[in-house]
Design an enzyme around this catalytic site. Structure first.
Site, mmCIF file in Angstrom:
data_model
loop_
_atom_site.group_PDB
_atom_site.id
_atom_site.type_symbol
_atom_site.label_atom_id
_atom_site.label_comp_id
_atom_site.label_asym_id
_atom_site.label_seq_id
_atom_site.Cartn_x
_atom_site.Cartn_y
_atom_site.Cartn_z
ATOM 1 N N CYS A 1 0.814 -1.220 0.000
ATOM 2 C CA CYS A 1 0.000 0.000 0.000
ATOM 3 C C CYS A 1 0.845 1.265 0.000
ATOM 4 C CB CYS A 1 -0.974 -0.008 1.168
ATOM 5 S SG CYS A 1 -2.098 -1.407 1.092
ATOM 6 N N HIS B 1 -9.703 3.276 -1.470
ATOM 7 C CA HIS B 1 -8.315 2.837 -1.327
ATOM 8 C C HIS B 1 -7.891 1.985 -2.518
ATOM 9 C CE1 HIS B 1 -4.600 1.565 0.292
ATOM 10 N NE2 HIS B 1 -4.993 0.590 1.078
#
Ligand SMILES: [Zn+2]
Lengths: 138, 381
Positions: free
Chosen positions: B81, B329
Protein backbone atom coordinates in the site's frame (compact mmCIF):
# COMPACT_ATOMS: atom_id res chain seq x y z
CA UNK A 1 -2.88 -41.25 2.46
CA UNK A 2 -1.32 -41.59 5.88
CA UNK A 3 -3.24 -42.87 8.86
CA UNK A 4 -1.68 -40.49 11.39
CA UNK A 5 -2.53 -36.79 11.15
CA UNK A 6 0.07 -34.40 9.75
CA UNK A 7 1.16 -31.23 11.58
CA UNK A 8 -0.72 -28.12 10.41
CA UNK A 9 2.48 -26.05 10.54
CA UNK A 10 6.12 -27.19 10.55
CA UNK A 11 6.64 -25.91 14.10
CA UNK A 12 3.96 -28.24 15.49
CA UNK A 13 5.79 -31.43 16.40
CA UNK A 14 4.16 -34.85 16.76
CA UNK A 15 6.65 -37.19 18.43
CA UNK A 16 6.34 -40.94 17.94
CA UNK A 17 5.94 -41.26 21.69
CA UNK A 18 4.57 -38.53 23.93
CA UNK A 19 2.37 -35.48 23.45
CA UNK A 20 2.48 -32.99 20.58
CA UNK A 21 4.17 -29.69 21.26
CA UNK A 22 5.14 -26.42 19.56
CA UNK A 23 8.77 -25.96 18.68
CA UNK A 24 10.75 -22.73 18.75
CA UNK A 25 14.22 -21.80 17.61
CA UNK A 26 16.09 -19.62 20.06
CA UNK A 27 19.02 -17.40 19.21
CA UNK A 28 21.70 -18.14 21.79
CA UNK A 29 23.23 -14.74 21.14
CA UNK A 30 20.18 -12.56 22.04
CA UNK A 31 17.68 -15.20 23.35
CA UNK A 32 14.96 -14.26 20.88
CA UNK A 33 12.64 -17.15 20.02
CA UNK A 34 11.39 -17.74 16.48
CA UNK A 35 8.79 -20.03 14.97
CA UNK A 36 10.18 -22.23 12.23
CA UNK A 37 13.75 -23.15 11.38
CA UNK A 38 16.20 -20.45 10.37
CA UNK A 39 19.96 -19.89 10.24
CA UNK A 40 20.17 -16.16 10.94
CA UNK A 41 18.56 -14.16 13.74
CA UNK A 42 16.46 -11.30 12.36
CA UNK A 43 16.83 -9.36 15.60
CA UNK A 44 20.61 -9.38 16.12
CA UNK A 45 21.73 -10.87 12.76
CA UNK A 46 23.85 -13.55 14.49
CA UNK A 47 24.49 -16.56 12.25
CA UNK A 48 24.25 -20.24 13.16
CA UNK A 49 23.32 -19.57 16.79
CA UNK A 50 19.87 -21.20 16.73
CA UNK A 51 18.90 -23.81 19.29
CA UNK A 52 15.75 -25.88 19.12
CA UNK A 53 13.45 -25.58 22.14
CA UNK A 54 10.02 -26.71 23.26
CA UNK A 55 7.65 -23.74 23.57
CA UNK A 56 5.63 -23.04 26.69
CA UNK A 57 2.15 -24.59 26.83
CA UNK A 58 0.60 -21.66 28.67
CA UNK A 59 0.39 -17.93 28.17
CA UNK A 60 -1.86 -14.87 28.31
CA UNK A 61 -4.16 -13.18 25.80
CA UNK A 62 -2.46 -10.12 24.30
CA UNK A 63 -4.90 -9.13 21.54
CA UNK A 64 -7.76 -10.58 19.51
CA UNK A 65 -10.46 -9.99 16.97
CA UNK A 66 -13.83 -11.70 16.65
CA UNK A 67 -14.11 -12.65 13.00
CA UNK A 68 -17.62 -12.50 11.54
CA UNK A 69 -16.76 -12.36 7.85
CA UNK A 70 -14.27 -14.75 6.32
CA UNK A 71 -13.82 -16.71 3.14
CA UNK A 72 -16.48 -19.12 1.85
CA UNK A 73 -16.60 -22.35 3.81
CA UNK A 74 -14.98 -20.94 6.96
CA UNK A 75 -17.25 -21.16 10.04
CA UNK A 76 -17.86 -17.81 11.76
CA UNK A 77 -17.82 -16.25 14.23
CA UNK A 78 -14.56 -17.29 15.78
CA UNK A 79 -11.91 -15.60 17.90
CA UNK A 80 -8.55 -14.91 16.27
CA UNK A 81 -6.18 -14.52 19.21
CA UNK A 82 -2.66 -13.26 19.76
CA UNK A 83 -1.14 -15.04 22.77
CA UNK A 84 2.07 -14.25 24.61
CA UNK A 85 3.45 -17.58 25.79
CA UNK A 86 5.11 -17.70 29.20
CA UNK A 87 8.54 -18.07 27.56
CA UNK A 88 8.13 -14.77 25.69
CA UNK A 89 7.14 -16.17 22.31
CA UNK A 90 4.00 -14.78 20.66
CA UNK A 91 1.77 -17.04 18.60
CA UNK A 92 -1.56 -16.64 16.86
CA UNK A 93 -4.46 -19.04 16.73
CA UNK A 94 -8.13 -19.64 17.44
CA UNK A 95 -9.31 -19.08 21.00
CA UNK A 96 -11.90 -21.78 21.72
CA UNK A 97 -14.32 -22.56 24.53
CA UNK A 98 -15.06 -18.85 25.04
CA UNK A 99 -18.19 -17.07 23.78
CA UNK A 100 -17.29 -14.82 20.80
CA UNK A 101 -18.42 -11.77 22.73
CA UNK A 102 -16.11 -8.92 23.84
CA UNK A 103 -17.77 -9.04 27.29
CA UNK A 104 -16.49 -12.60 27.75
CA UNK A 105 -12.92 -11.96 26.62
CA UNK A 106 -10.38 -10.29 28.92
CA UNK A 107 -6.95 -9.05 27.94
CA UNK A 108 -4.33 -10.89 29.95
CA UNK A 109 -6.57 -13.89 30.61
CA UNK A 110 -4.53 -17.07 31.15
CA UNK A 111 -4.79 -19.57 28.32
CA UNK A 112 -3.30 -22.96 27.52
CA UNK A 113 -2.30 -24.51 24.22
CA UNK A 114 -4.31 -27.59 23.27
CA UNK A 115 -3.97 -29.87 20.26
CA UNK A 116 -6.85 -31.25 18.23
CA UNK A 117 -7.95 -32.22 14.74
CA UNK A 118 -7.83 -29.31 12.25
CA UNK A 119 -11.62 -28.79 12.21
CA UNK A 120 -12.02 -31.75 9.89
CA UNK A 121 -10.05 -30.13 7.09
CA UNK A 122 -8.23 -32.48 4.76
CA UNK A 123 -5.79 -31.82 1.94
CA UNK A 124 -6.24 -32.93 -1.67
CA UNK A 125 -4.69 -36.30 -0.85
CA UNK A 126 -7.18 -36.91 1.95
CA UNK A 127 -4.69 -36.41 4.78
CA UNK A 128 -6.03 -35.11 8.06
CA UNK A 129 -4.13 -32.59 10.18
CA UNK A 130 -3.41 -31.84 13.80
CA UNK A 131 -3.74 -28.17 14.80
CA UNK A 132 -3.19 -26.15 17.96
CA UNK A 133 -5.78 -23.99 19.72
CA UNK A 134 -5.96 -21.80 22.82
CA UNK A 135 -8.49 -22.26 25.57
CA UNK A 136 -8.98 -20.60 28.95
CA UNK A 137 -6.66 -22.13 31.52
CA UNK A 138 -8.67 -23.85 34.20
CA UNK B 1 21.33 19.22 -3.52
CA UNK B 2 18.40 20.98 -5.13
CA UNK B 3 15.04 21.34 -3.45
CA UNK B 4 12.30 19.39 -5.20
CA UNK B 5 8.83 20.77 -5.90
CA UNK B 6 5.51 19.37 -7.01
CA UNK B 7 4.34 21.53 -9.91
CA UNK B 8 1.45 19.45 -11.20
CA UNK B 9 -0.70 17.03 -9.25
CA UNK B 10 -4.16 15.53 -9.64
CA UNK B 11 -6.29 12.42 -9.18
CA UNK B 12 -9.32 11.03 -10.91
CA UNK B 13 -12.57 10.64 -9.00
CA UNK B 14 -12.29 7.20 -7.46
CA UNK B 15 -14.87 4.64 -8.55
CA UNK B 16 -15.25 1.30 -10.31
CA UNK B 17 -14.10 1.09 -13.91
CA UNK B 18 -14.22 -2.59 -14.92
CA UNK B 19 -14.38 -1.72 -18.62
CA UNK B 20 -11.09 0.18 -18.66
CA UNK B 21 -7.52 -1.10 -18.52
CA UNK B 22 -5.05 -0.28 -15.76
CA UNK B 23 -2.83 1.79 -18.12
CA UNK B 24 -5.90 3.72 -19.32
CA UNK B 25 -6.91 4.56 -15.76
CA UNK B 26 -3.34 5.64 -14.96
CA UNK B 27 -3.01 7.66 -18.14
CA UNK B 28 -6.02 9.79 -17.19
CA UNK B 29 -4.35 10.95 -13.97
CA UNK B 30 -1.02 11.49 -15.76
CA UNK B 31 -2.68 13.82 -18.26
CA UNK B 32 -4.51 15.67 -15.48
CA UNK B 33 -1.25 16.25 -13.60
CA UNK B 34 0.50 17.46 -16.77
CA UNK B 35 -2.41 19.80 -17.53
CA UNK B 36 -2.25 21.08 -13.94
CA UNK B 37 1.17 22.61 -14.71
CA UNK B 38 0.78 23.17 -18.44
CA UNK B 39 3.51 20.69 -19.39
CA UNK B 40 3.45 17.76 -21.82
CA UNK B 41 4.63 14.17 -21.70
CA UNK B 42 7.52 15.25 -23.99
CA UNK B 43 8.77 17.49 -21.17
CA UNK B 44 9.09 14.54 -18.75
CA UNK B 45 12.50 12.93 -18.36
CA UNK B 46 11.47 9.80 -16.45
CA UNK B 47 8.34 7.99 -15.31
CA UNK B 48 7.90 6.14 -12.01
CA UNK B 49 4.72 4.10 -12.13
CA UNK B 50 3.19 2.43 -9.09
CA UNK B 51 0.78 -0.49 -9.42
CA UNK B 52 0.27 -3.70 -7.45
CA UNK B 53 -2.32 -5.78 -9.29
CA UNK B 54 -0.24 -6.02 -12.47
CA UNK B 55 3.18 -5.62 -10.87
CA UNK B 56 4.82 -7.74 -13.55
CA UNK B 57 2.81 -6.20 -16.37
CA UNK B 58 4.92 -3.17 -17.38
CA UNK B 59 2.09 -0.77 -16.55
CA UNK B 60 4.29 2.34 -16.93
CA UNK B 61 5.33 1.49 -20.47
CA UNK B 62 1.76 0.61 -21.42
CA UNK B 63 0.66 3.92 -19.92
CA UNK B 64 3.08 5.72 -22.25
CA UNK B 65 1.64 3.72 -25.14
CA UNK B 66 -1.62 5.51 -24.28
CA UNK B 67 -0.25 9.05 -24.04
CA UNK B 68 3.14 9.30 -25.74
CA UNK B 69 6.09 6.93 -26.24
CA UNK B 70 9.02 9.29 -25.84
CA UNK B 71 11.59 6.64 -24.98
CA UNK B 72 12.11 8.00 -21.45
CA UNK B 73 13.25 5.63 -18.69
CA UNK B 74 10.34 3.93 -16.93
CA UNK B 75 10.50 2.27 -13.53
CA UNK B 76 7.58 0.14 -12.39
CA UNK B 77 7.14 0.13 -8.62
CA UNK B 78 5.39 -2.29 -6.25
CA UNK B 79 5.56 -1.79 -2.47
CA UNK B 80 2.19 -2.94 -1.09
CA UNK B 81 0.00 0.00 0.00
CA UNK B 82 3.06 2.27 -0.05
CA UNK B 83 3.40 1.68 -3.81
CA UNK B 84 2.24 5.11 -5.00
CA UNK B 85 4.25 6.99 -2.38
CA UNK B 86 7.32 4.90 -3.25
CA UNK B 87 6.95 5.78 -6.94
CA UNK B 88 6.66 9.45 -5.94
CA UNK B 89 9.76 9.13 -3.76
CA UNK B 90 11.75 7.55 -6.61
CA UNK B 91 10.76 10.51 -8.80
CA UNK B 92 11.94 12.82 -6.00
CA UNK B 93 15.18 10.89 -5.48
CA UNK B 94 16.13 11.15 -9.15
CA UNK B 95 15.80 14.95 -9.10
CA UNK B 96 17.62 15.16 -5.76
CA UNK B 97 20.45 13.17 -7.30
CA UNK B 98 20.68 15.68 -10.14
CA UNK B 99 19.80 13.18 -12.86
CA UNK B 100 16.69 14.97 -14.06
CA UNK B 101 14.81 18.26 -13.70
CA UNK B 102 11.30 16.99 -14.47
CA UNK B 103 9.87 13.62 -13.51
CA UNK B 104 6.42 12.07 -13.50
CA UNK B 105 5.04 9.78 -10.79
CA UNK B 106 1.82 7.84 -11.32
CA UNK B 107 -0.08 5.50 -9.00
CA UNK B 108 -2.91 3.38 -10.35
CA UNK B 109 -5.01 0.43 -9.24
CA UNK B 110 -7.98 -1.58 -10.42
CA UNK B 111 -9.45 -3.56 -7.54
CA UNK B 112 -11.84 -6.45 -7.20
CA UNK B 113 -14.47 -6.44 -4.49
CA UNK B 114 -14.17 -8.44 -1.32
CA UNK B 115 -11.74 -9.40 1.41
CA UNK B 116 -8.00 -8.98 1.09
CA UNK B 117 -5.44 -11.30 2.64
CA UNK B 118 -5.65 -14.65 4.36
CA UNK B 119 -5.37 -16.85 1.29
CA UNK B 120 -4.58 -20.51 1.86
CA UNK B 121 -1.07 -21.89 1.48
CA UNK B 122 0.08 -23.77 -1.58
CA UNK B 123 0.44 -27.00 0.33
CA UNK B 124 -1.60 -28.67 3.05
CA UNK B 125 -4.86 -27.07 4.19
CA UNK B 126 -6.12 -23.51 4.57
CA UNK B 127 -5.11 -21.98 7.92
CA UNK B 128 -7.81 -19.30 7.75
CA UNK B 129 -10.19 -19.66 10.67
CA UNK B 130 -8.02 -22.47 12.02
CA UNK B 131 -4.95 -20.63 13.28
CA UNK B 132 -6.70 -17.30 13.66
CA UNK B 133 -7.37 -14.99 10.74
CA UNK B 134 -5.09 -13.49 8.14
CA UNK B 135 -7.75 -11.26 6.60
CA UNK B 136 -6.90 -7.57 6.60
CA UNK B 137 -9.94 -6.54 8.70
CA UNK B 138 -8.88 -9.04 11.40
CA UNK B 139 -5.19 -8.14 11.28
CA UNK B 140 -5.99 -4.46 11.76
CA UNK B 141 -8.64 -5.28 14.35
CA UNK B 142 -5.93 -7.08 16.35
CA UNK B 143 -3.62 -4.09 15.97
CA UNK B 144 -6.43 -1.88 17.30
CA UNK B 145 -7.21 -4.25 20.16
CA UNK B 146 -3.55 -4.11 21.16
CA UNK B 147 -4.15 -0.38 21.70
CA UNK B 148 -7.35 -1.22 23.60
CA UNK B 149 -5.35 -3.58 25.79
CA UNK B 150 -2.75 -0.91 26.58
CA UNK B 151 -4.96 2.18 26.89
CA UNK B 152 -8.59 1.09 27.15
CA UNK B 153 -9.56 2.43 23.74
CA UNK B 154 -13.22 1.63 23.03
CA UNK B 155 -15.24 0.31 20.09
CA UNK B 156 -17.04 3.68 20.08
CA UNK B 157 -13.77 5.62 19.78
CA UNK B 158 -12.66 3.49 16.83
CA UNK B 159 -16.09 4.00 15.24
CA UNK B 160 -15.85 7.80 15.62
CA UNK B 161 -12.92 7.78 13.17
CA UNK B 162 -15.23 6.44 10.52
CA UNK B 163 -17.96 8.97 11.33
CA UNK B 164 -15.42 11.78 10.92
CA UNK B 165 -13.87 10.56 7.66
CA UNK B 166 -17.23 9.82 6.06
CA UNK B 167 -18.35 13.32 7.03
CA UNK B 168 -15.20 14.81 5.46
CA UNK B 169 -15.85 12.95 2.22
CA UNK B 170 -19.20 14.68 1.79
CA UNK B 171 -17.09 17.77 1.01
CA UNK B 172 -14.86 15.97 -1.50
CA UNK B 173 -16.33 15.49 -5.00
CA UNK B 174 -13.48 13.10 -5.91
CA UNK B 175 -14.27 10.69 -3.07
CA UNK B 176 -15.98 7.38 -3.90
CA UNK B 177 -18.75 8.11 -1.38
CA UNK B 178 -20.33 11.35 -0.11
CA UNK B 179 -22.55 9.92 2.60
CA UNK B 180 -22.90 10.92 6.26
CA UNK B 181 -22.66 7.92 8.60
CA UNK B 182 -23.73 8.77 12.16
CA UNK B 183 -22.18 6.86 15.06
CA UNK B 184 -25.13 4.44 15.45
CA UNK B 185 -24.96 3.64 11.73
CA UNK B 186 -21.24 2.88 11.91
CA UNK B 187 -21.50 0.79 15.08
CA UNK B 188 -24.57 -1.12 13.88
CA UNK B 189 -23.23 -1.85 10.42
CA UNK B 190 -22.37 -5.48 9.64
CA UNK B 191 -19.56 -6.61 11.93
CA UNK B 192 -16.68 -7.80 9.78
CA UNK B 193 -13.98 -8.39 12.37
CA UNK B 194 -14.59 -6.92 15.82
CA UNK B 195 -14.17 -4.03 16.40
CA UNK B 196 -14.18 -3.16 12.67
CA UNK B 197 -17.66 -2.99 11.14
CA UNK B 198 -18.16 -2.76 7.40
CA UNK B 199 -18.16 1.06 7.56
CA UNK B 200 -14.82 0.94 9.40
CA UNK B 201 -13.08 -0.86 6.51
CA UNK B 202 -11.59 1.05 3.58
CA UNK B 203 -13.43 0.89 0.29
CA UNK B 204 -12.00 -1.19 -2.56
CA UNK B 205 -12.15 1.11 -5.58
CA UNK B 206 -10.33 1.76 -8.84
CA UNK B 207 -8.38 4.97 -9.12
CA UNK B 208 -5.28 6.82 -10.13
CA UNK B 209 -3.29 9.88 -9.14
CA UNK B 210 -0.20 11.53 -10.57
CA UNK B 211 2.37 14.20 -9.81
CA UNK B 212 4.90 16.17 -11.83
CA UNK B 213 8.06 16.92 -9.85
CA UNK B 214 10.65 19.56 -10.71
CA UNK B 215 14.01 20.85 -9.55
CA UNK B 216 14.05 24.36 -8.06
CA UNK B 217 15.82 25.88 -11.08
CA UNK B 218 13.30 24.30 -13.44
CA UNK B 219 10.35 25.59 -11.41
CA UNK B 220 11.77 29.13 -11.65
CA UNK B 221 12.63 28.78 -15.33
CA UNK B 222 9.06 27.67 -16.10
CA UNK B 223 7.53 30.36 -13.87
CA UNK B 224 5.60 27.75 -11.88
CA UNK B 225 6.52 28.78 -8.33
CA UNK B 226 3.10 30.35 -7.58
CA UNK B 227 1.31 27.04 -7.21
CA UNK B 228 4.35 24.89 -6.48
CA UNK B 229 4.53 22.70 -3.38
CA UNK B 230 7.91 22.08 -1.81
CA UNK B 231 8.82 18.57 -0.68
CA UNK B 232 10.33 19.23 2.73
CA UNK B 233 10.81 15.57 3.59
CA UNK B 234 10.53 12.23 1.82
CA UNK B 235 11.14 9.14 3.92
CA UNK B 236 10.71 5.42 3.40
CA UNK B 237 11.19 2.81 6.10
CA UNK B 238 10.80 -0.92 6.54
CA UNK B 239 9.77 -2.57 9.77
CA UNK B 240 12.53 -2.91 12.35
CA UNK B 241 12.54 -6.11 14.41
CA UNK B 242 9.77 -6.29 17.01
CA UNK B 243 8.94 -9.06 19.45
CA UNK B 244 5.53 -9.98 17.98
CA UNK B 245 6.51 -9.61 14.29
CA UNK B 246 6.10 -13.31 13.55
CA UNK B 247 2.35 -13.25 14.09
CA UNK B 248 1.36 -9.58 14.16
CA UNK B 249 2.25 -7.36 11.22
CA UNK B 250 3.64 -4.23 12.79
CA UNK B 251 2.37 -0.91 11.45
CA UNK B 252 3.63 1.10 14.38
CA UNK B 253 7.43 0.76 14.46
CA UNK B 254 8.02 1.59 10.80
CA UNK B 255 5.69 4.61 11.08
CA UNK B 256 7.51 5.90 14.15
CA UNK B 257 10.85 5.37 12.45
CA UNK B 258 9.73 7.21 9.30
CA UNK B 259 8.04 10.03 11.22
CA UNK B 260 11.15 10.74 13.27
CA UNK B 261 13.30 10.81 10.14
CA UNK B 262 10.79 13.00 8.30
CA UNK B 263 10.60 15.59 11.09
CA UNK B 264 14.41 15.65 11.18
CA UNK B 265 14.72 16.04 7.42
CA UNK B 266 12.18 18.86 7.37
CA UNK B 267 13.64 20.47 10.48
CA UNK B 268 10.26 20.78 12.19
CA UNK B 269 7.93 18.99 14.56
CA UNK B 270 4.39 17.68 14.76
CA UNK B 271 3.22 21.02 16.17
CA UNK B 272 4.11 22.66 12.84
CA UNK B 273 1.86 20.40 10.76
CA UNK B 274 -1.48 21.91 9.67
CA UNK B 275 -3.11 18.80 8.21
CA UNK B 276 -2.40 15.10 7.84
CA UNK B 277 -3.54 12.48 5.36
CA UNK B 278 -2.72 9.17 7.01
CA UNK B 279 -3.29 5.49 6.26
CA UNK B 280 -6.78 4.78 7.61
CA UNK B 281 -7.11 1.42 5.85
CA UNK B 282 -9.28 0.52 8.86
CA UNK B 283 -10.71 2.80 11.54
CA UNK B 284 -8.57 1.01 14.13
CA UNK B 285 -5.41 1.93 12.22
CA UNK B 286 -6.07 5.68 12.25
CA UNK B 287 -6.13 5.73 16.05
CA UNK B 288 -2.67 4.10 16.19
CA UNK B 289 -1.16 6.58 13.79
CA UNK B 290 -2.17 9.68 15.79
CA UNK B 291 0.40 8.51 18.30
CA UNK B 292 2.85 7.02 15.80
CA UNK B 293 3.07 10.35 13.96
CA UNK B 294 3.39 12.31 17.20
CA UNK B 295 0.08 14.16 16.81
CA UNK B 296 -0.49 13.30 20.48
CA UNK B 297 1.28 11.42 23.23
CA UNK B 298 1.05 7.65 23.68
CA UNK B 299 -2.34 6.69 25.08
CA UNK B 300 -3.96 10.01 24.07
CA UNK B 301 -5.41 8.98 20.69
CA UNK B 302 -8.84 8.17 22.14
CA UNK B 303 -9.08 11.65 23.61
CA UNK B 304 -7.99 13.20 20.32
CA UNK B 305 -10.92 11.66 18.45
CA UNK B 306 -13.35 12.34 21.34
CA UNK B 307 -12.40 16.03 21.45
CA UNK B 308 -12.74 16.56 17.70
CA UNK B 309 -9.13 17.75 17.40
CA UNK B 310 -8.65 15.67 14.24
CA UNK B 311 -11.84 16.82 12.49
CA UNK B 312 -11.98 19.61 9.91
CA UNK B 313 -11.91 22.80 11.99
CA UNK B 314 -10.03 21.06 14.81
CA UNK B 315 -6.43 21.56 15.93
CA UNK B 316 -4.90 19.05 13.53
CA UNK B 317 -7.38 17.87 10.88
CA UNK B 318 -6.74 14.29 9.73
CA UNK B 319 -8.02 12.80 6.48
CA UNK B 320 -10.15 15.74 5.36
CA UNK B 321 -10.31 14.00 1.95
CA UNK B 322 -12.51 11.33 3.50
CA UNK B 323 -9.53 9.04 3.82
CA UNK B 324 -9.26 5.49 2.62
CA UNK B 325 -12.45 4.77 4.54
CA UNK B 326 -14.67 6.86 2.27
CA UNK B 327 -12.58 8.42 -0.50
CA UNK B 328 -11.51 4.85 -1.28
CA UNK B 329 -8.32 2.84 -1.33
CA UNK B 330 -7.00 1.89 -4.78
CA UNK B 331 -3.80 0.42 -3.32
CA UNK B 332 -1.20 1.66 -5.80
CA UNK B 333 -2.82 5.08 -6.21
CA UNK B 334 -3.41 5.90 -2.56
CA UNK B 335 0.07 7.29 -1.80
CA UNK B 336 -0.11 9.89 -4.56
CA UNK B 337 -3.78 10.66 -3.96
CA UNK B 338 -2.97 11.78 -0.43
CA UNK B 339 -0.12 13.92 -1.77
CA UNK B 340 -2.69 15.49 -4.12
CA UNK B 341 -4.99 16.17 -1.18
CA UNK B 342 -2.39 17.90 0.98
CA UNK B 343 -1.03 19.87 -2.01
CA UNK B 344 -4.53 21.09 -2.83
CA UNK B 345 -4.93 22.50 0.69
CA UNK B 346 -1.50 24.14 0.62
CA UNK B 347 -2.52 25.80 -2.66
CA UNK B 348 -5.74 27.01 -1.03
CA UNK B 349 -7.80 25.18 -3.66
CA UNK B 350 -9.66 22.63 -1.54
CA UNK B 351 -13.04 24.39 -1.67
CA UNK B 352 -15.53 23.49 1.06
CA UNK B 353 -13.10 21.21 2.87
CA UNK B 354 -10.19 23.71 2.83
CA UNK B 355 -8.07 23.69 6.00
CA UNK B 356 -7.82 27.44 6.48
CA UNK B 357 -4.33 28.88 6.33
CA UNK B 358 -2.61 25.53 5.80
CA UNK B 359 1.07 25.96 4.96
CA UNK B 360 2.59 22.59 5.95
CA UNK B 361 1.04 19.14 5.63
CA UNK B 362 1.99 15.50 6.03
CA UNK B 363 1.13 12.35 4.10
CA UNK B 364 1.55 8.81 5.41
CA UNK B 365 0.99 5.36 3.96
CA UNK B 366 1.76 1.87 5.20
CA UNK B 367 2.16 -1.23 3.12
CA UNK B 368 1.92 -4.36 5.24
CA UNK B 369 5.00 -6.39 5.15
CA UNK B 370 6.01 -3.60 5.88
CA UNK B 371 6.80 -0.32 4.12
CA UNK B 372 6.05 3.14 5.45
CA UNK B 373 6.34 6.30 3.38
CA UNK B 374 5.98 9.79 4.83
CA UNK B 375 6.14 13.10 3.01
CA UNK B 376 6.10 16.57 4.50
CA UNK B 377 4.96 19.21 2.05
CA UNK B 378 5.02 22.99 2.26
CA UNK B 379 3.42 25.76 0.27
CA UNK B 380 6.21 27.34 -1.80
CA UNK B 381 7.06 30.88 -0.81
ZN1 LIG C 1 19.74 -12.95 17.99
Amino acid sequence: MSAAPLPVVPYLKIPAAGDPYLEGHQCSSCNTIFLGERQVCSKCAARDQMETIKLAQTGTLYSYSIVFRSFPGIDVPYISAIVDLDDGTTIKGNLINVEPDPEQIQFGMPVEVVFDDALGRKDNDGNSYLAYFFQPKS
Amino acid sequence: MTDVYIVGVDMIKFGRFPDRTVPQIGAEAALLALDDCGLTIQDMQALYCGNLGQASGMVGQRLLQEIGQTGMPVVNVANACATGATAFREAWTAIKAGLYDLTLAVGVEQMGKGLLGGGGGAKGISKEGLLGSGTMPAVFAEAGMEHANKYGTTFEQFAKVSVKNHHHSTLNPKAMYQIETPLETVMNAEMISYPNTKLMCSVNVDGSAAAVLASESKVRELGLMDRAVKVRASVLSSDPWQARDLVMPDVNSCTRLAAKAAYEMAGLGAQDIDLVELHDCFATAEILHYENLGLCGDGEAGRLIDDGDVALGGKIPVNVSGGLLSKGHPLGATGIANIYEVSTHLRGEAGKRQVEGATIGMTHVIGLGSACAIHILEKAS
